[in-house]
Design a protein around this motif. Sequence first.
Motif, PDB file in Angstrom:
ATOM      1  N   UNK B 144       0.842  -1.200   0.000  1.00  0.00           N
ATOM      2  CA  UNK B 144       0.000   0.000   0.000  1.00  0.00           C
ATOM      3  C   UNK B 144       0.879   1.252   0.000  1.00  0.00           C
ATOM      4  N   UNK B 145       2.055   1.135   0.618  1.00  0.00           N
ATOM      5  CA  UNK B 145       2.918   2.295   0.812  1.00  0.00           C
ATOM      6  C   UNK B 145       4.001   2.410  -0.244  1.00  0.00           C
ATOM      7  N   UNK B 146       3.845   1.667  -1.345  1.00  0.00           N
ATOM      8  CA  UNK B 146       4.830   1.707  -2.432  1.00  0.00           C
ATOM      9  C   UNK B 146       5.183   3.143  -2.814  1.00  0.00           C
ATOM     10  N   UNK B 147       4.146   3.936  -2.970  1.00  0.00           N
ATOM     11  CA  UNK B 147       4.337   5.312  -3.415  1.00  0.00           C
ATOM     12  C   UNK B 147       5.142   6.111  -2.386  1.00  0.00           C
ATOM     13  N   UNK B 148       4.779   5.910  -1.113  1.00  0.00           N
ATOM     14  CA  UNK B 148       5.431   6.701  -0.065  1.00  0.00           C
ATOM     15  C   UNK B 148       6.880   6.294   0.166  1.00  0.00           C
ATOM     16  N   UNK B 149       7.118   4.972   0.110  1.00  0.00           N
ATOM     17  CA  UNK B 149       8.446   4.484   0.491  1.00  0.00           C
ATOM     18  C   UNK B 149       9.302   4.095  -0.714  1.00  0.00           C
ATOM     19  N   UNK B 150       8.841   4.381  -1.905  1.00  0.00           N
ATOM     20  CA  UNK B 150       9.649   4.098  -3.082  1.00  0.00           C
ATOM     21  C   UNK B 150       9.736   2.618  -3.421  1.00  0.00           C
ATOM     22  N   UNK B 151       8.761   1.845  -3.026  1.00  0.00           N
ATOM     23  CA  UNK B 151       8.653   0.426  -3.385  1.00  0.00           C
ATOM     24  C   UNK B 151       9.952  -0.362  -3.209  1.00  0.00           C
ATOM     25  N   UNK B 152      10.455  -0.423  -1.990  1.00  0.00           N
ATOM     26  CA  UNK B 152      11.680  -1.198  -1.791  1.00  0.00           C
ATOM     27  C   UNK B 152      11.428  -2.688  -2.007  1.00  0.00           C
ATOM     28  N   UNK B 153      12.427  -3.388  -2.490  1.00  0.00           N
ATOM     29  CA  UNK B 153      12.309  -4.831  -2.682  1.00  0.00           C
ATOM     30  C   UNK B 153      12.846  -5.533  -1.444  1.00  0.00           C
ATOM     31  N   UNK B 154      12.473  -6.809  -1.300  1.00  0.00           N
ATOM     32  CA  UNK B 154      13.036  -7.591  -0.201  1.00  0.00           C
ATOM     33  C   UNK B 154      14.549  -7.633  -0.394  1.00  0.00           C
ATOM     34  N   UNK B 155      15.282  -7.356   0.697  1.00  0.00           N
ATOM     35  CA  UNK B 155      16.735  -7.292   0.597  1.00  0.00           C
ATOM     36  C   UNK B 155      17.253  -5.855   0.563  1.00  0.00           C
ATOM     37  N   UNK B 156      16.351  -4.911   0.208  1.00  0.00           N
ATOM     38  CA  UNK B 156      16.774  -3.508   0.187  1.00  0.00           C
ATOM     39  C   UNK B 156      16.962  -2.980   1.606  1.00  0.00           C
ATOM     40  N   UNK B 157      17.711  -1.929   1.703  1.00  0.00           N
ATOM     41  CA  UNK B 157      17.959  -1.308   3.007  1.00  0.00           C
ATOM     42  C   UNK B 157      17.229   0.038   3.050  1.00  0.00           C
ATOM     43  N   UNK B 158      16.518   0.278   4.176  1.00  0.00           N
ATOM     44  CA  UNK B 158      15.890   1.584   4.399  1.00  0.00           C
ATOM     45  C   UNK B 158      16.553   2.182   5.632  1.00  0.00           C
ATOM     46  N   UNK B 159      16.675   3.495   5.656  1.00  0.00           N
ATOM     47  CA  UNK B 159      17.243   4.127   6.843  1.00  0.00           C
ATOM     48  C   UNK B 159      16.115   4.714   7.677  1.00  0.00           C
ATOM     49  N   UNK B 160      16.040   4.282   8.957  1.00  0.00           N
ATOM     50  CA  UNK B 160      15.012   4.819   9.838  1.00  0.00           C
ATOM     51  C   UNK B 160      15.680   5.443  11.048  1.00  0.00           C
ATOM     52  N   UNK B 161      15.434   6.740  11.225  1.00  0.00           N
ATOM     53  CA  UNK B 161      16.100   7.477  12.303  1.00  0.00           C
ATOM     54  C   UNK B 161      17.605   7.178  12.327  1.00  0.00           C
ATOM     55  N   UNK B 162      18.200   7.248  11.144  1.00  0.00           N
ATOM     56  CA  UNK B 162      19.653   7.087  10.958  1.00  0.00           C
ATOM     57  C   UNK B 162      20.144   5.670  11.205  1.00  0.00           C
ATOM     58  N   UNK B 163      19.221   4.721  11.329  1.00  0.00           N
ATOM     59  CA  UNK B 163      19.667   3.335  11.503  1.00  0.00           C
ATOM     60  C   UNK B 163      19.239   2.535  10.295  1.00  0.00           C
ATOM     61  N   UNK B 164      20.019   1.523   9.953  1.00  0.00           N
ATOM     62  CA  UNK B 164      19.720   0.738   8.768  1.00  0.00           C
ATOM     63  C   UNK B 164      18.701  -0.356   9.079  1.00  0.00           C
ATOM     64  N   UNK B 165      17.763  -0.501   8.216  1.00  0.00           N
ATOM     65  CA  UNK B 165      16.760  -1.554   8.379  1.00  0.00           C
ATOM     66  C   UNK B 165      16.682  -2.334   7.081  1.00  0.00           C
ATOM     67  N   UNK B 166      16.721  -3.661   7.185  1.00  0.00           N
ATOM     68  CA  UNK B 166      16.654  -4.494   5.989  1.00  0.00           C
ATOM     69  C   UNK B 166      15.216  -4.952   5.765  1.00  0.00           C
ATOM     70  N   UNK B 167      14.738  -4.733   4.575  1.00  0.00           N
ATOM     71  CA  UNK B 167      13.384  -5.212   4.243  1.00  0.00           C
ATOM     72  C   UNK B 167      13.473  -6.713   4.015  1.00  0.00           C
ATOM     73  N   UNK B 168      12.731  -7.490   4.853  1.00  0.00           N
ATOM     74  CA  UNK B 168      12.792  -8.939   4.711  1.00  0.00           C
ATOM     75  C   UNK B 168      11.432  -9.540   4.352  1.00  0.00           C
ATOM     76  N   UNK B 169      10.386  -8.690   4.357  1.00  0.00           N
ATOM     77  CA  UNK B 169       9.059  -9.230   4.035  1.00  0.00           C
ATOM     78  C   UNK B 169       8.197  -8.121   3.445  1.00  0.00           C
ATOM     79  N   UNK B 170       7.245  -8.555   2.615  1.00  0.00           N
ATOM     80  CA  UNK B 170       6.286  -7.598   2.050  1.00  0.00           C
ATOM     81  C   UNK B 170       4.876  -8.088   2.352  1.00  0.00           C
ATOM     82  N   UNK B 171       4.064  -7.166   2.803  1.00  0.00           N
ATOM     83  CA  UNK B 171       2.665  -7.539   3.070  1.00  0.00           C
ATOM     84  C   UNK B 171       1.767  -6.760   2.113  1.00  0.00           C
ATOM     85  N   UNK B 172       0.478  -7.099   2.167  1.00  0.00           N
ATOM     86  CA  UNK B 172      -0.442  -6.470   1.219  1.00  0.00           C
ATOM     87  C   UNK B 172      -1.705  -6.010   1.936  1.00  0.00           C
ATOM     88  N   UNK B 173      -2.015  -4.743   1.841  1.00  0.00           N
ATOM     89  CA  UNK B 173      -3.300  -4.230   2.302  1.00  0.00           C
ATOM     90  C   UNK B 173      -3.378  -3.836   3.764  1.00  0.00           C
TER      91      UNK B 173
END
Lengths: 256, 376
Positions: B144-173
């Motif tokens: 649902x948040x593809x637009x907001x978060x730039x559609x990261x793929x599983x394995x991508x890294x997002x930075x949250x409050x300057x810390x690295x977070x690895x996307x390991x799962x995708x949910x829907x709805x």
Amino acid sequence: MSATSTQLVVSGKGISKAYHTGRIETRVLEDISLQVARGEFVYLVGPSGSGKTTLLSILGCVLSPDTGSLELAGQDVTRLSDQQRTRFRCHNIGFVFQRFHLFGGLTAWENVAVAFRLLGVSGRKAKLESLELLERVGLANRTNHKISQLSIGQRQRVALARALAGNPPLILADEPTASLDAESGLQAVQLLRRLCHEIGTTVVVVTHDDRIKHLADRVLSLSEGRIVGEMSRDARTLLQEADPNPEPGLLASCGV
Amino acid sequence: MTRFAIKTLLADKGKLLIALTGVAFSLLLVNVQGGLFLGLMDKASVLIDHCPADIWVAHRNTENVDLAHDIPETWLNRIRGLQEVAQAEPYVVGKGIATLADGGFEDVWIIGSDPKSMMGSGWSFLEGTVDDLRRPYCISYDTVDDRKLGAPAVGDIIEINRRRATVVARTSGIQGFMTTPYLFAEINTAREYSRIPAGFCSFFLVRARPGSDHAQLAATIQGLLPETDVHTAAEFRQLSKDYWLQRTGIGVSFGAATLLGLLVGLVMVAQSLYALVLDHLMEFATLKAIGAGSGTLLGVVLLQAVSIAMAGSIVGVAVTLVIAKYGSTPLAPILIPQALLFGGIGVVFTLSVGAALLPLRRLRAIDTAIVLQGGV
Ligand SMILES: Nc1ncnc2c1ncn2[C@@H]1O[C@H](COP(=O)(O)OP(=O)(O)O)[C@@H](O)[C@H]1O
Ligand SMILES: [Mg+2]
């Protein structure tokens, strides 16, 4: 066949009627008294605006007279409420309207069946009786036609069948030949006369059609709201006998 | 007279169509507006709805599952010993700021569950599982948040409050009322991302032993933890919904829009039925002239109204179901429970029949003399 029969279907005394449009009062009927016996075939003639339709409406319990009294089929209908008049019409009066007023969405038999349904006849029986009536008016092969698919003459006969539904003691027809050609006009009234004669129905026909005059038992002439003349079949027969060149059809229909 | 009623109705296809459209449109509007409203309100409690906890313990005066305040985890010890408590765990609903690949920022909620049970964690997985989220610094995100978060793929890294977070799962709805992205993680990770101090959490999730009275247990816990607000799941669900209802007034705006639509539809119905009666005034007058009482005339009009209401409702329900099926999206879900559907039918049906009664006055005042006078 005489108007002096004791069995009166219509008996009106001193009937008058006025219409009120705003402050303007149009006096239409003045002190009309008339009696029609059971089985009589009566014409109401007179110039346009003389009050024929108004009188017919009163005889049909559609309008109430302002003064006078009216007894129909042995019942005093002078002071009936709107609701009571509707019920009375349902059981006692058959109308053949000038413009037929058939139900456009329905077929011929359904138009007739409406009258039976209003009388409380069940749907199945209403259909059977309607088909039978249509047969009697010569429309056996047009029962499933929509009104728009029928000729004017055929519509007239559907209207006649609807008026006959339930054998009302009184049938009222307002200018039934107005929209017909001479031939079918004559046929229509002959049919009306024959069918009503068979079962002893009383008929009042408003007309100014000279071509059918000879069919009446009695002719009432209306002028400016009053009955100004009355002529019975016997009187006319006498007149005809005095006529050296009578119309053959006219004489035949008078049983001469 | 059924034939007369129905055939007369069918004789004028144009007006019939307008009347049917009016009924169907009203029904559709009630259902879709109502469905959108319920769908939106459903989001207010989505975390509670999908969590198996029977009782929620929150900081005093917490009004909403999305807006929590920290409570010390140590208080858990006071209730873990209770006979009726099967399980009691800390739960984090914390706020963070994600830094996007393009350099932008986005507010996110980080939802942290106890890694042993992962109670209250994500659902509807497209990729990965809850197990993947047990690992530290791993998160799930929702499509649902593809637009907001730039559609990261599983394995991508997002930075949250300057810390690295690895996307390991995708949910829907999965989406909350505020539409701020929900990122699920294990509780320590969530605390770190949302800067909740160690030893604190947002809620205690309590599961009661089977057969125990939840309200009673909630009261007991409330007695032991006077600094908190203790709710059963049902209470907290309602509280969260009520909060948004009162804060935003969406109930009123949805209600007004629905009412307006209903009105438009009913005007269409009333108008076409009225016109139908007027068009056939001469036929009604003829009916009366040949002996139809006012009851019969009323019956004809009612039958016509009920037929239109029924046929229109069938069309309306059909279109509603199609729209609910194909028009419902996670962003704007349309929830049409049976109660709404049948309630809608009931309201529209009643009002349509009511609208049909408008021309009755006209019918009662009908002058049979016009039939003989031959005027139009
Ligand atoms: N509803 C009415 N309101 C006012 N005047 C009417 C009404 N109906 C008929 N009239 C008048 O009453 C008179 C008689 O009408 P009507 O009975 O129709 O005559 P006819 O059928 O002999 O032509 C006419 O002058 C007509 O204009
Ligand atoms: Mg006339």
